[in-house]
Design a protein around this motif. Structure first.
Motif, PDB file in Angstrom:
ATOM      1  N   SER A 161      21.267  64.393  15.682  1.00  0.00           N
ATOM      2  CA  SER A 161      19.808  64.040  15.542  1.00  0.00           C
ATOM      3  C   SER A 161      19.899  64.303  17.029  1.00  0.00           C
ATOM      4  CB  SER A 161      20.496  63.263  14.557  1.00  0.00           C
ATOM      5  OG  SER A 161      18.541  62.308  14.506  1.00  0.00           O
TER       6      SER A 161
ATOM      7  N   GLU B 233      14.551  64.654  25.202  1.00  0.00           N
ATOM      8  CA  GLU B 233      15.412  63.956  23.921  1.00  0.00           C
ATOM      9  C   GLU B 233      17.437  62.832  24.133  1.00  0.00           C
ATOM     10  OE1 GLU B 233      17.369  66.990  21.712  1.00  0.00           O
ATOM     11  OE2 GLU B 233      18.172  66.195  20.536  1.00  0.00           O
TER      12      GLU B 233
ATOM     13  N   GLN C 107      20.333  63.021  23.399  1.00  0.00           N
ATOM     14  CA  GLN C 107      21.092  63.780  22.416  1.00  0.00           C
ATOM     15  C   GLN C 107      22.105  62.216  21.096  1.00  0.00           C
ATOM     16  OE1 GLN C 107      21.385  65.848  20.159  1.00  0.00           O
ATOM     17  NE2 GLN C 107      22.324  67.354  20.722  1.00  0.00           N
TER      18      GLN C 107
ATOM     19  N   GLN D  81      15.153  62.634  15.337  1.00  0.00           N
ATOM     20  CA  GLN D  81      15.329  64.440  14.640  1.00  0.00           C
ATOM     21  C   GLN D  81      15.856  64.827  13.801  1.00  0.00           C
ATOM     22  OE1 GLN D  81      18.460  66.616  16.951  1.00  0.00           O
ATOM     23  NE2 GLN D  81      17.045  68.394  17.900  1.00  0.00           N
TER      24      GLN D  81
END
Ligand code: MG
Length: 391
Positions: free
Chosen positions: A143, A152, A154, A251
Motif C-alpha cells: 500500500s 509516497e 512506501q 494506496q
C-alpha cells in the motif's frame, strides 16, 4: 563552608553572575537581535511553545491515543471513515471498509484520500499487512502513504521479503531506501511517524527541496531526506514546486492492508516560508523586529516611569526608532535627576538595574558610549561605595 559574598557563592557554583540574572527575566541579557535574527539569545519576548498534552503509545493489542492538538483522520470508528473519499470519484464515499477497528483496503476500490488538505505536518500512521502471506517483492502487503497525494512513503510487507531497496517499506518511493528494516511480522501493527516538509520555491527558484523524516517502529528510516521532486515509479522525478496543500492518500495496490490510529499535526512555517524562528532574510528580520519593537513601545507607554524607560530602551534593541530614542534621552535624564536626589540606599536596586541596562545598551551599540545616563549612574555608584568590584 562559609559563603563570604555573592561572588564567592557564584564561584562555588561555578556559574557566572549573568546565569543568575536569567532567572529574573532580565531584558538586557543575551546577544541582541541582528541582521538575520528577529530574536535575541534567550529572548523573553519570544512566544512560549504551545502546550500539548502528549498521547499514549500503541501496543500490538491497542492503538495509542493521539496528542491533544492532533487532527484525527481515523480512530477505528465508522464515523471517521467519513473523513475519506474515493480518490478517483471524490463525490463518492470510499469503498474501503472498517473492520475490527481498522480501515481496510478493498482491492480494486482504488486509492482513498482525505477531504482535508494541508502541507507540512507530523503524521502518525499504523498499518498491518495480511497475516496470511501471499506474493513476494512488491506484490506482498503493498500500500502506500502519499503526503499531499504526491510523494509516497512506501507501505510493504518486507518481513523476510526482499525487493528493490528504493521501494522498501519506509522508502521515499523511487528516491531513497530506508536506513533500516525494523518491520515486525505480517498481521502485527507497524508504526510510522513521519515529518513532512514540502518543497519551497520562490520566483521559480528552489529555496528548499522538501524533506521527509520517517521512523518505523521507533527506528529512523529517513532523516530529512530531500524529496528530489517527490519520487515515483520507474521515472526519476525532478525538483518541482508543490501546491500549498493537498490531501493524504492511501494506496490500493491490490492487497487488503489495514490502517488504524491515523492522525496529523500541522507544522508552523519554516523561516524560508515566512516563519520567524531561525535565521531570516534581512528584510524578514527587519519586519519582525519592527513588529516586536512596536509591541514593546505600546506596552511601555502604559508603564510607570522606570519601567517605561526600560521598555523603550528594550525596544531600541529591535528597532532604532528616533522618537523612542528621544524619549529614552528625556526619561533617563529625569530619572537620573531623581536618582541623584535620592537618599542612602533608597533607590539602590533601581540604580543597579539601570546600570546593567545602560551597560548592555552601550556594549551592543544601541546607545552611544558617552550617553549621559551611563556616566551619571557610575558616579552615583562610586560616590556611594556600591561598586561590587571594590568589595
Ligand atoms: Mg505502494
Amino acid at each position: 563552608m562559609l559563603m563570604k559574598s555573592r561572588t564567592t557563592f557564584l564561584l562555588l557554583l561555578n556559574l557566572p553572575a549573568a546565569c543568575v540574572m536569567a532567572n529574573t527575566g532580565s531584558a538586557f541579557y543575551g546577544d541582541p537581535p541582528d541582521e538575520t535574527h528577529a530574536w535575541s539569545i534567550h529572548d523573553r519576548n519570544r512566544p512560549q511553545p504551545p502546550l500539548v498534552t502528549p498521547g499514549t503509545f500503541s501496543s500490538q493489542e491497542h492503538p495509542g491515543k493521539p496528542p491533544s492538538d492532533a487532527v484525527v483522520l481515523f480512530d477505528g470508528t465508522e464515523a471517521t471513515l467519513s473523513n475519506w473519499v474515493a480518490d478517483k470519484n471524490p463525490a463518492e464515499p470510499t469503498k474501503w471498509i472498517v473492520k475490527d477497528g481498522a480501515l481496510q483496503c478493498v482491492p480494486g476500490a482504488g486509492y482513498i484520500k482525505t477531504k482535508a488538505e494541508w502541507g507540512d505536518c507530523q503524521l502518525h500512521v499504523e498499518w498491518s499487512a495480511p497475516a496470511k502471506v501471499a506474493g513476494n517483492s512488491q506484490g506482498r502487503g503493498n500500500s502506500g502513504v502519499f503526503l499531499m497525494g504526491l510523494t509516497e512513503v512506501q507501505v510493504l510487507d518486507n518481513f523476510n521479503n526482499p525487493t528493490y531497496p528504493d521501494g522498501f517499506a519506509g522508502s521515499v518511493y523511487g528516491v531513497s531506501p530506508p536506513m533500516a528494516n525494523p518491520l515486525v511480522a505480517p498481521g502485527q501493527w507497524q508504526v510510522y511517524d513521519i515529518i513532512f516538509r514540502r518543497p519551497v520555491f520562490k520566483d521559480g527558484k528552489e529555496l528548499e527541496p522538501g524533506r521527509l523524516t520517517v521512523l518505523i517502529n521507533g527506528v529512523i528510516a529517513q532523516d530529512a531526506t530531500p524529496l528530489e521532486g517527490g519520487g515515483g515509479h520507474m521515472g526519476r522525478s525532478k525538483s518541482r514546486p508543490f501546491p500549498e496543500k493537498g490531501p493524504l492518500k492511501l494506496q490500493d495496490h491490490g492487497n487488503p492492508v489495514r490502517y488504524r490510529n491515523v492522525w496529523y499535526r500541522p507544522l508552523p512555517p519554516r523561516a524560508v516560508e515566512g516563519g520567524t524562528d531561525g535565521q531570516l532574510s534581512p528584510e524578514a528580520a527587519a519586519t519582525k523586529k519592527k513588529e516586536i519593537a512596536a509591541g514593546l513601545r505600546e506596552k511601555a507607554e502604559k508603564a510607570a516611569s522606570k519601567d517605561k524607560l526600560l521598555g523603550l530602551m528594550e525596544s531600541l534593541c529591535y528597532d532604532q526608532d528616533a522618537a523612542a530614542a528621544e524619549q529614552v534621552n528625556k526619561l533617563s535624564s529625569d530619572w537620573l535627576a531623581a536618582a541623584k536626589a535620592s537618599k542612602g540606599e533608597g533607590m539602590k536596586g533601581e540604580i543597579m538595574q539601570l546600570r546593567g541596562a545602560f551597560n548592555y545598551m552601550n556594549n551592543h551599540k544601541f546607545l552611544p558610549a558617552d550617553h549621559p545616563a551611563k556616566g551619571g549612574i557610575a558616579a552615583i555608584i562610586t560616590e556611594r561605595g556600591w561598586d561590587e568590584k571594590k568589595e
